[in-house]
Design a protein around this motif. Sequence first.
Motif, PDB file in Angstrom:
ATOM      1  N   ARG A  20      52.071  22.795  69.680  1.00  0.00           N
ATOM      2  CA  ARG A  20      50.715  22.529  69.756  1.00  0.00           C
ATOM      3  C   ARG A  20      50.152  22.240  68.827  1.00  0.00           C
ATOM      4  O   ARG A  20      49.772  21.756  68.276  1.00  0.00           O
ATOM      5  CB  ARG A  20      49.905  24.518  70.116  1.00  0.00           C
ATOM      6  CG  ARG A  20      50.447  24.314  71.514  1.00  0.00           C
ATOM      7  CD  ARG A  20      50.652  25.317  72.621  1.00  0.00           C
ATOM      8  NE  ARG A  20      50.703  25.816  74.062  1.00  0.00           N
ATOM      9  CZ  ARG A  20      50.304  24.753  74.805  1.00  0.00           C
ATOM     10  NH1 ARG A  20      49.060  23.734  75.216  1.00  0.00           N
ATOM     11  NH2 ARG A  20      51.058  25.054  76.401  1.00  0.00           N
ATOM     12  N   ARG A  21      51.189  22.807  67.137  1.00  0.00           N
ATOM     13  CA  ARG A  21      50.398  23.685  65.881  1.00  0.00           C
ATOM     14  C   ARG A  21      50.935  21.380  65.432  1.00  0.00           C
ATOM     15  O   ARG A  21      50.096  20.618  64.828  1.00  0.00           O
ATOM     16  CB  ARG A  21      50.805  23.364  64.833  1.00  0.00           C
ATOM     17  CG  ARG A  21      50.125  25.278  65.047  1.00  0.00           C
ATOM     18  CD  ARG A  21      50.782  25.907  63.760  1.00  0.00           C
ATOM     19  NE  ARG A  21      52.470  26.269  63.646  1.00  0.00           N
ATOM     20  CZ  ARG A  21      53.476  27.382  64.094  1.00  0.00           C
ATOM     21  NH1 ARG A  21      52.282  28.594  64.547  1.00  0.00           N
ATOM     22  NH2 ARG A  21      54.150  26.987  63.835  1.00  0.00           N
ATOM     23  N   ASP A  22      51.763  20.464  65.954  1.00  0.00           N
ATOM     24  CA  ASP A  22      51.775  19.251  65.815  1.00  0.00           C
ATOM     25  C   ASP A  22      50.621  18.324  66.330  1.00  0.00           C
ATOM     26  O   ASP A  22      50.129  17.573  65.912  1.00  0.00           O
ATOM     27  CB  ASP A  22      53.300  18.833  65.958  1.00  0.00           C
ATOM     28  CG  ASP A  22      54.196  19.266  65.314  1.00  0.00           C
ATOM     29  OD1 ASP A  22      54.364  20.370  63.965  1.00  0.00           O
ATOM     30  OD2 ASP A  22      54.974  19.619  65.820  1.00  0.00           O
ATOM     31  N   ILE A  23      50.504  18.837  67.615  1.00  0.00           N
ATOM     32  CA  ILE A  23      49.285  17.517  68.216  1.00  0.00           C
ATOM     33  C   ILE A  23      48.259  18.033  68.108  1.00  0.00           C
ATOM     34  O   ILE A  23      47.795  16.700  67.578  1.00  0.00           O
ATOM     35  CB  ILE A  23      49.732  18.717  69.562  1.00  0.00           C
ATOM     36  CG1 ILE A  23      50.473  18.078  70.507  1.00  0.00           C
ATOM     37  CG2 ILE A  23      48.490  17.950  70.509  1.00  0.00           C
ATOM     38  CD1 ILE A  23      51.156  18.525  71.618  1.00  0.00           C
ATOM     39  N   THR A  24      48.198  19.892  67.819  1.00  0.00           N
ATOM     40  CA  THR A  24      46.691  19.457  66.812  1.00  0.00           C
ATOM     41  C   THR A  24      46.914  18.653  65.514  1.00  0.00           C
ATOM     42  O   THR A  24      45.635  17.922  64.651  1.00  0.00           O
ATOM     43  CB  THR A  24      46.785  21.153  66.334  1.00  0.00           C
ATOM     44  OG1 THR A  24      46.675  21.514  67.205  1.00  0.00           O
ATOM     45  CG2 THR A  24      45.177  21.053  65.591  1.00  0.00           C
ATOM     46  N   GLU A  25      47.339  19.135  64.527  1.00  0.00           N
ATOM     47  CA  GLU A  25      47.840  17.927  63.617  1.00  0.00           C
ATOM     48  C   GLU A  25      47.358  16.402  63.975  1.00  0.00           C
ATOM     49  O   GLU A  25      46.578  15.388  62.912  1.00  0.00           O
ATOM     50  CB  GLU A  25      48.716  17.837  62.054  1.00  0.00           C
ATOM     51  CG  GLU A  25      49.159  19.263  62.209  1.00  0.00           C
ATOM     52  CD  GLU A  25      47.957  18.827  60.976  1.00  0.00           C
ATOM     53  OE1 GLU A  25      47.748  18.845  60.112  1.00  0.00           O
ATOM     54  OE2 GLU A  25      47.120  20.313  60.894  1.00  0.00           O
ATOM     55  N   LEU A  26      48.059  15.979  64.474  1.00  0.00           N
ATOM     56  CA  LEU A  26      48.162  14.631  65.135  1.00  0.00           C
ATOM     57  C   LEU A  26      46.717  14.322  65.570  1.00  0.00           C
ATOM     58  O   LEU A  26      46.167  12.865  65.115  1.00  0.00           O
ATOM     59  CB  LEU A  26      48.830  14.468  66.124  1.00  0.00           C
ATOM     60  CG  LEU A  26      50.479  14.282  65.712  1.00  0.00           C
ATOM     61  CD1 LEU A  26      51.307  13.971  67.252  1.00  0.00           C
ATOM     62  CD2 LEU A  26      50.557  12.891  64.561  1.00  0.00           C
ATOM     63  N   ALA A  27      46.091  15.023  66.403  1.00  0.00           N
ATOM     64  CA  ALA A  27      44.427  15.189  66.744  1.00  0.00           C
ATOM     65  C   ALA A  27      42.780  14.695  65.960  1.00  0.00           C
ATOM     66  O   ALA A  27      42.959  13.798  65.495  1.00  0.00           O
ATOM     67  CB  ALA A  27      43.755  16.114  68.045  1.00  0.00           C
TER      68      ALA A  27
ATOM     69  N   GLY B  13      47.804  21.381  78.120  1.00  0.00           N
ATOM     70  CA  GLY B  13      49.140  20.972  78.438  1.00  0.00           C
ATOM     71  C   GLY B  13      49.843  20.320  78.077  1.00  0.00           C
ATOM     72  O   GLY B  13      51.041  19.890  78.153  1.00  0.00           O
ATOM     73  N   GLY B  14      49.011  18.958  77.113  1.00  0.00           N
ATOM     74  CA  GLY B  14      50.081  18.118  76.200  1.00  0.00           C
ATOM     75  C   GLY B  14      48.978  17.208  75.529  1.00  0.00           C
ATOM     76  O   GLY B  14      48.188  17.582  75.080  1.00  0.00           O
ATOM     77  N   ALA B  15      49.290  15.983  75.809  1.00  0.00           N
ATOM     78  CA  ALA B  15      48.285  15.102  74.436  1.00  0.00           C
ATOM     79  C   ALA B  15      48.665  13.867  75.358  1.00  0.00           C
ATOM     80  O   ALA B  15      49.133  13.696  76.303  1.00  0.00           O
ATOM     81  CB  ALA B  15      49.521  15.234  73.251  1.00  0.00           C
TER      82      ALA B  15
END
Length: 276
Positions: A37-44, A54-56
């Motif tokens: 979730r932290r990785d997805i937040t950084e990419l977002a 549930g994802g990206a």
Amino acid sequence: MLASLRQERILAAVRLHGAVRVADLVDELDVSDMTIRRDITELARAGLVRRVHGGAVGPDTGSRPAHEPGFEAKRSWATAEKQAIARLALTLVEPGQAIALSAGTTTHLLAHLVAADAALRPLTVVTNSLAAAEALHAAVTPAGLDVILTGGVRTPSDALVGPVADASLAQLRVDTAFLGVHGLDGDGLTTPNLLEAATDRALLAGAAHVVVLADHTKWGVVGLARIAPLDEVDTLVSDTQLTAEARRALDPLVGRVLLAPPDDPTPEPPLDPGAP
């Protein structure tokens, strides 16, 4: 694996498939749910992906109503947490009340529990959810359980929305409305469907008490259309994985936050695979 390498893998998967699920990435990359979730937040934050429940997905997909996930897809996400939330929400229902259930997979589970609990009779349930109405139908009795289904246009999440649904709800008043949401953050409750947002607002307007059912994965997810600010929520029912950051944002605004414990021994409600 370094964060930069994980994020490259996540971005490559989004570009290849159009979307990724947190649960799949946890297995594939052998890291924790929170790390993904932290990785997805950084990419977002970099504008490379967009967070969804549930994802990206890619940055230019999934924001319009046509890209809303279907009911069957959504009910496979965070199932244990949703079941725990539904069990805790059931304790907020009292015999003799009129309640409203919005569309959603967690409210659908609550509908099954309401249908199975004879101690809650008499009870009136208003819903714009085809799945919830189907779950309740077998338990309807002349002097026990009444179900009022709004009309409207069907969405991918099996909600009935639009002017017909809104007009029906405008004529009704309920003790408690149980609302499922696509996402929530410090700015409020959201959904990807503009018409569903309007119908949800009509449902909330007729309720003396507003209860939102949202598992921890929905925190930080933002849909296209805003339903309501957090200060219109009397009770939020989530699960014990809700982060401390989310609690700090919610506590000053929401009337109360209830966290459903895991591994509740209460039997799970039956799910009908053929239900809409």
